[in-house]
Write a protein that holds these residues in place. Structure first.
Motif, PDB file in Angstrom:
ATOM      1  N   CYS A 707       0.835  -1.199   0.000  1.00  0.00           N
ATOM      2  CA  CYS A 707       0.000   0.000   0.000  1.00  0.00           C
ATOM      3  C   CYS A 707       0.870   1.249   0.000  1.00  0.00           C
ATOM      4  O   CYS A 707       2.024   1.240   0.437  1.00  0.00           O
ATOM      5  N   GLU A 709       0.817   4.896   1.743  1.00  0.00           N
ATOM      6  CA  GLU A 709       0.166   5.519   2.894  1.00  0.00           C
ATOM      7  C   GLU A 709       0.377   7.024   2.849  1.00  0.00           C
ATOM      8  O   GLU A 709       1.496   7.512   2.627  1.00  0.00           O
ATOM      9  N   TYR A 749     -14.487   9.256   1.827  1.00  0.00           N
ATOM     10  CA  TYR A 749     -14.646   7.831   2.171  1.00  0.00           C
ATOM     11  C   TYR A 749     -15.052   7.031   0.941  1.00  0.00           C
ATOM     12  O   TYR A 749     -14.529   5.944   0.680  1.00  0.00           O
ATOM     13  N   VAL A 753     -12.326   4.260  -0.188  1.00  0.00           N
ATOM     14  CA  VAL A 753     -12.713   2.892   0.176  1.00  0.00           C
ATOM     15  C   VAL A 753     -13.385   2.169  -0.977  1.00  0.00           C
ATOM     16  O   VAL A 753     -13.000   1.064  -1.355  1.00  0.00           O
ATOM     17  N   THR A 759      -8.323   2.194   2.501  1.00  0.00           N
ATOM     18  CA  THR A 759      -8.903   2.455   3.817  1.00  0.00           C
ATOM     19  C   THR A 759      -8.630   3.903   4.190  1.00  0.00           C
ATOM     20  O   THR A 759      -7.649   4.512   3.724  1.00  0.00           O
ATOM     21  N   ASP A 761      -8.687   6.092   7.846  1.00  0.00           N
ATOM     22  CA  ASP A 761      -8.851   6.072   9.292  1.00  0.00           C
ATOM     23  C   ASP A 761      -8.531   7.450   9.839  1.00  0.00           C
ATOM     24  O   ASP A 761      -7.890   8.288   9.171  1.00  0.00           O
ATOM     25  N   ARG A 775      -4.768   4.771   2.988  1.00  0.00           N
ATOM     26  CA  ARG A 775      -3.954   3.700   2.406  1.00  0.00           C
ATOM     27  C   ARG A 775      -4.585   3.272   1.087  1.00  0.00           C
ATOM     28  O   ARG A 775      -5.760   2.934   1.039  1.00  0.00           O
ATOM     29  N   ARG A 794     -11.153  -4.977   1.505  1.00  0.00           N
ATOM     30  CA  ARG A 794     -10.251  -4.071   2.203  1.00  0.00           C
ATOM     31  C   ARG A 794     -11.017  -3.210   3.197  1.00  0.00           C
ATOM     32  O   ARG A 794     -10.518  -2.916   4.277  1.00  0.00           O
ATOM     33  N   ALA A 795     -12.225  -2.806   2.814  1.00  0.00           N
ATOM     34  CA  ALA A 795     -13.001  -1.980   3.736  1.00  0.00           C
ATOM     35  C   ALA A 795     -13.338  -2.747   4.988  1.00  0.00           C
ATOM     36  O   ALA A 795     -13.413  -2.206   6.078  1.00  0.00           O
TER      37      ALA A 795
END
Length: 796
Positions: A707, A709, A749, A753, A759, A761, A775, A794-795
């Protein structure tokens, strides 16, 4: 067997008048040798005992006592069988010296002189008449296994005033008496006993002394007649006992059936008084039999007894007519119970009603089940109507053959087939993209139990050849017999159209949101462009003026040059040139023009960067491309500079080794912009206009396994847990009206996602700032609709 002699008894009680009884018993066997009964005969021994008393005469007394010393015959009849009436009087009481003279059971004949209870000297002669040494040693057996349990003792109780001479005279008398007992009584009894001992039912009996004229003959004849009658009645008894046993067996079966019956059974007399209730009745009425038996029906207070109908039923039964009825009662816990009651009269041989049998069946469960079945049937019928009328298509097909068993109206109408046509078809006939093998592989997880249901999309082909997209929900109903598959099919033509429209609407919404963001940034962008443009403009004016001055100096120089060529250089020409050069301020221009050019070029480069950032931020690509995240983030920071530069310092840490990431550039840039703007606003809530100090926004990127980030942190006010839990909800915002729509993070989101399979967060706490962590997968793929295929996984 033959019992010991005792008083006559009936049901364990001594009868009146008393008489000595001898009981003879013999077993009765069936033809197969099985014991099925016993015959018992009671013999009155009164005449025998009277005969034993007579030989004693005046010379003495005759006593008969058993092996325990208890009197059976005594001159004073009050002492006979005294032990039967709980009075203790035996041979030791009558002759106190008996225990010393005869300390053990006698064997044969013995005689001794001792004193009686009154102190008189007597000669006591004892004859041990042991007739049989069977299982228990007895004396004086009268019949087969006869056990007289006694010792015959003959005593001479006369006083002996003449001394020893008279004693010697009396001894022969005593011996004659003992001879009489032995020859006249004991030996004949031995013969009778031997004959009876050898008796076997069904075979002739040995010779009995029936010709004797005395009591022994009478006893022998009695036994003979008894045995003859027993033989005559044996066959009859066999039949009667067999019938009795059969009847008793039937009665036992009947009693067991009644005792263990699940129905409550009660027996009443013709006065309606309870005589018997079985355990099921006790359970049903929650009462003990002892509390019911002996009481009248009307005294128990059952709910039904209050009704007139119930009393009329009992009147009818007492008149000989059986009745049946059903009652609804209220149980102790308040619930309803149901009972089926059958009341039948019991008649005697004359036809009169002598009793009543009541059978009560608790049918509560059956009634409730019937009601439930009725309700279930109604619901099933209603459900069937609902399914039949459903606009969705519902298919039921055999688990083995896969042929359709049932298709509802919605399916038939949409396909254009009749039910008769469908019954010869399988799902493969409707799905052009499936072969038999492919469909079998598709449903195999349902057969093996690895999956409970399947959910997939495919297409159906109508009878006219047209196709339409469907969503399939398939289950295996293996509890049915035979098992079937049940499929609910949803025509998703309209859904797909709506999704396409929604996608277009979402695109327009995102573009509108982007335009809204650009609109919000427009003033700042204009300001950012205006500043370099302004000093480029000022430098251009300066350079224009400088150019005009230079042109005058150049013209004067050209005139001086022309004069020099012609040889006409004079002081005026030189003065004119000097004046022009002075007016042009060549020294000043030499110092100021190069910086002016540099500043102009720098301003133009800054404008170019802003325009380039705007171009990259507004990238129109609709498909994923490999994107340099560092460059995209830097462009977004540049575009949003006017939002953060007054309240925060921007700090970036980019991982230069970060590979390009498959992204939708425009949508990714929008996410970064939304988060940076939110960070600037959060810091502004803390530092105000930044006059007293600014906060900090930190943007970092790094390569994290598979990933990329991105972290965007701020030193703003932070968020509570309640706010943090809702920040990705559409239209949720903590900003004042007019400053935020609540769409920014919801779009972020959705983009990260759902569209990129990544993702997002957030880490935040009140007073500690906020950090968003994004990510993105480095090797994501997309489906035909542009959605990430790994998004759901992944979600999760």
């Amino acid at each position: 067997m033959i019992s010991a002699i005792d008083r006559n008894r009936e049901h364990g009680q001594i009868e009146t008048p008393h008489w000595p009884a001898l009981r003879a018993a013999t077993p009765v066997y069936a033809a197969d040798g099985q014991l099925f009964g016993i015959v018992v005969v009671n013999v009155d021994m009164t005449s025998v005992f009277d005969r034993l008393r007579r030989p004693a005469g005046a010379e003495g007394a005759l006593y008969v006592f058993d092996q325990d010393g208890r009197f059976l015959v005594h001159p004073d009849t009050r002492h006979e069988f005294a032990f039967e009436f709980d009075r203790s009087y035996d041979i030791a009481d009558a002759f106190p010296g008996y225990d010393q003279v005869f300390p053990a059971p006698t064997d044969g004949r013995r005689a001794a002189m001792l004193q009686d209870a009154d102190g008189r000297r007597v000669i006591l002669g004892i004859y041990d008449a042991v007739i049989d040494a069977g299982r228990q040693e007895r004396t004086l057996h009268f019949a087969r296994e006869a056990e007289f349990d006694g010792i015959i003792a003959v005593t001479v109780a006369n006083a002996l005033p003449l001394g020893g001479t008279l004693v010697l005279i009396m001894i022969p008398v005593l011996l004659l008496g003992l001879f009489f007992v032995d020859s006249v009584i004991c030996k004949p009894l031995n013969e009778i006993t031997g004959s009876i001992e050898g008796y076997t039912p069904g075979k002739p009996i040995a010779t009995l002394p029936i010709d004797r004229p005395d009591e022994i003959g009478t006893l022998a004849r009695t036994f003979g007649r008894l045995i003859e009658q027993m033989e005559k009645r044996r066959t009859t008894l066999h039949r009667q006992i067999a019938r009795r046993i059969e009847a008793e067996e039937q009665m036992r079966y009947l009693a067991a059936a009644v005792e263990h019956a699940i129905e409550a059974i009660a027996i009443l007399d013709n006065e309606c008084v309870y005589r018997y209730v079985n355990p099921a009745y006790e359970r049903l009425r929650n009462s003990r039999a002892a509390d019911v038996v002996g009481k009248q029906l009307w005294d128990l207070g059952h709910q039904q007894t209050a009704s007139r109908e119930y009393r009329d039923m009992w009147d009818s039964v007492l008149n000989g007519k059986p009745c049946s009825t059903r009652y609804k009662t209220v149980a102790r816990d308040g619930t309803h119970a149901f009972e089926d009651t059958t009341v039948s009269p019991v008649r005697d041989a004359a036809g009169a009603v002598t009793g009543i049998v009541v059978v009560i069946r608790d049918i509560t469960e059956r009634v409730l089940m019937e009601e439930q079945n009725k309700k279930t049937a109604e619901e099933a019928a209603r459900f069937s109507r609902v399914l039949e009328g459903s606009l969705n298509e519902i298919y039921i097909f055999d688990a083995d053959t896969l042929r359709f068993v049932s298709v509802n109206e919605g399916g038939r109408e949409n396909l254009g087939y009749s039910m008769a046509e469908l019954q010869s078809m399988t799902p493969v006939d409707l799905k052009p993209e499936f072969t038999n093998e492919a469909f079998a592989a598709k449903i195999e997880p349902l057969r093996t139990g690895d999956e409970f249901k399947l959910h997939f999309t495919t297409t159906h082909q109508r009878k006219d050849g047209t196709q339409y997209p469907i969503e399939v929900h398939l289950q295996l109903m293996d509890e049915d017999n035979p098992p079937v598959f049940c499929a609910m099919i949803i025509d998703i033509t309209e859904r797909q159209r709506a999704e396409e429209e929604r996608g277009a609407m979402e695109l327009r919404l995102r573009q509108a949101q982007k335009l809204e963001s650009i609109g919000q940034l427009a003033a700042g962008i204009a300001h950012e462009i205006n500043t370099p443009t302004q000093y480029v403009s000022d430098n251009t004016v300066f350079l224009q003026r400088a150019f005009d001055g230079l042109m005058g100096a150049v013209a004067a120089g050209n005139e001086l040059l022309d004069a020099a060529r012609s040889g006409g250089v004079n002081e005026d020409a030189i003065a004119h040139a000097e004046a022009a050069f002075k007016k042009a301020k060549l020294d000043f221009l030499q110092k100021q023009v190069p910086p002016a050019f540099e500043q102009s070029l720098e301003g133009l480069e800054q404008v170019s960067r802003i325009v380039s950032a705007m171009k990259e931020f507004s990238h129109p690509a609709q498909d994923k491309t490999r994107l340099d995240l560092n460059r995209a983030i830097q462009s977004t920071i540049t575009v949003a500079r006017n939002e953060w530069k007054y309240v925060a310092e921007m700090h970036t840490e980019f991982d230069e080794s970060l590979p390009h990431v498959p992204c939708l550039p425009g949508e990714f840039n929008q996410v970064i912009l939304n988060i940076i703007v939110n960070a600037a606003h959060a810091i502004s809530d803390v530092v105000g206009d930044g006059a007293d100090g600014r906060g900090q926004i930190t943007v970092t990127t790094r390569h994290d396994d598979d990933c990329a980030e991105v972290r965007i942190g701020d030193t703003g006010a932070g968020m509570s847990e309640d706010v943090r839990a809702r920040i990705f909800d559409a239209f949720f915002t903590t900003k004042e009206v007019g400053k935020g729509t609540g769409q920014g993070l919801a779009i972020a989101y959705n983009v990260i996602v759902e569209k990129h399979g990544g993702t997002i967060d957030v880490e935040s706490a009140p007073g500690e700032g906020t950090t968003f962590i994004l990510r993105l997968p480095l090797n994501a793929t997309t489906d035909d609709a542009g959605n990430n295929t790994d998004a759901g996984e992944r979600a999760a």
